[in-house]
Motif scaffolding. Structure first.
Motif: not given
Length: 430
Positions: A299-311
């Motif tokens: 869950i934590g790892v996916s959140a970090i990736f998601a924030l980067t991909f969102s930008i």
């Protein structure tokens, strides 16, 4: 990486077809929405069976792995054949569901006439590559996908525009190019399966040798997952129909948006396989606490990736006009704003999807059905249907409201995850 390569096929198709104008983009997009329903059903089956392959791999039970792989091969064609027949016999009815624009329908029929044959090699390819990834062998499917992409790109260039002495077939050429690439992909995977001794490898004369108990066990888990994927994909098709009430240009703009943002949704494929390896393998080895720990870390790892991909996704909205220079300004504007809306919600999408993968890893089929398609059909689609037919709000606000339901879904997903009904060793069942 493999899904990024595969998704780039769609991007290349879209960019090349986009040179033919708005009608070509919209017609092909409508066909691809129909394909998504089929793909959802197949992925649901392959992923459900993959849970068993992964857990039996963790338990070092090769015979059961072979039986599960046989089930995957057979069941995928139970889904594929009806879809192929419907697409081949009733192409105009399929396109008419999404739009009443005669030009878009005719363009879509030209594409569907050939692209429906890509269904036939798809089942074998997905079953083999899915089984490979479930045992941690991700490099081979990646290399095969690269070969498929290069093949598709080359024949797109030749058959859409008529290069190297080949005929200029337009959207039909794009479909034929994809068919050639799919056939090559299947052939390579079959040859690899023939010469490499994978633990799930089976003989053709043993294809139907599957124990009744395993069939029942897989079916109980696979049916909800397959139904979920079919309903989820069908729900997306229904949402496209609702968006289409705001005009044919919306279908074309949405097509550009989806093709562009699909690059970033490749994260989900990586999360899916990583969760299978990090959680399902541990569950199959009966290391339940380790599986739980890995699941929550994902869950934590996916959140970090998601924030980067969102930008990065938001930034891509400024690049789209340069990629689709032949599209109208209205279509490009719709595409840009849809991309920006998706980028804002991307972190929420990711957390919901990662929760789904964790629940699925332990075979918690009921919770996945509730979380994914159940929520969509009981909440999102009725709300969006009312908005589309009983209000006159513009497509941008309508699209944002449709996506905002993910916040409600996030509360539900967190609740289901904490119940921990997914912490189950399926290989204990006889």
């Amino acid at each position: 990486l493999q899904n990024l390569v595969t998704t780039s096929v769609n991007l290349v198709d879209s960019l090349m077809v986009g040179q033919l104008g708005d009608a070509a983009i919209g017609g092909v997009a409508a066909v691809n929405r129909f394909f998504m329903i089929l793909n959802g059903g197949i992925f649901g089956l392959v992923n459900a069976v993959g849970i068993f392959i992964a857990q039996y791999y963790g338990a070092r039970n090769e015979e059961k792995m072979k039986e599960a792989f046989r089930f995957s091969l057979i069941s995928t064609y139970v889904v594929i054949v009806p879809f192929f027949l419907v697409a081949f016999i009733f192409p105009r009815s399929i396109l008419g569901f999404f739009t009443q624009d005669a030009t878009l329908i005719e363009t879509g029929v030209q594409y569907l006439r050939f692209s429906c044959f890509t269904f036939l090699p798809l089942g074998i390819s997905l079953s083999i590559s899915g089984a490979m990834r479930c045992i941690g062998e991700a490099k081979i499917p990646l290399v095969v996908s690269v070969i498929s992409v290069l093949t598709n790109t080359f024949f797109n260039y030749c058959l859409i525009f008529g290069h190297f002495g080949m005929p200029a077939l337009g959207v039909s050429g794009a479909a034929i190019a994809t068919l050639i690439a799919r056939l090559l992909e299947m052939t390579i995977l079959l040859l690899l399966l023939r010469f490499i001794d994978f633990p799930f490898k089976t003989k053709m004369d043993e294809l139907f040798h599957i124990s009744g108990s395993l069939i029942r066990q897989i079916a109980l888990k696979a049916a909800p997952l397959c139904i979920n994927e079919l309903l989820w994909s069908g729900g997306n098709a229904m949402m496209l129909k609702f968006y289409g009430t705001r005009g044919g240009v919306v279908l074309s703009g949405n097509a550009i948006c989806q093709t562009t943002t699909d690059i970033f949704y490749t994260l989900f494929s990586g999360m899916s396989i990583a969760t299978t390896v990090m959680v399902s393998h541990q569950l199959g080895a009966n290391q339940l606490e380790k599986a739980k720990e890995n699941g929550y870390r994902m869950i934590g790892v996916s959140a970090i990736f998601a924030l980067t991909f969102s930008i990065l996704m938001f930034s891509m909205s400024f690049v789209v006009p340069f990629l689709y220079a032949s599209a109208s300004l209205e279509v490009l504007s719709i595409a840009q704003n849809m991309i920006r809306v998706q980028s804002i919600f991307f972190v929420v999408y990711t957390l919901n999807v990662q929760t789904f993968f964790i629940l699925r890893s332990g075979g918690d089929a009921k919770s996945t059905l509730i979380l994914d398609s159940g929520f969509m059909w009981l909440f999102t689609i009725p709300a969006l249907g009312l908005i589309s037919y009983f209000t006159d709000i513009n497509i941008y606000l309508m699209y944002a409201l449709g996506q905002s339901s993910e916040f409600v879904k996030l509360i539900l997903s967190a609740t289901l995850l904490r119940r921990e009904k997914w912490v189950v060793n399926l290989t204990d069942h006889k």
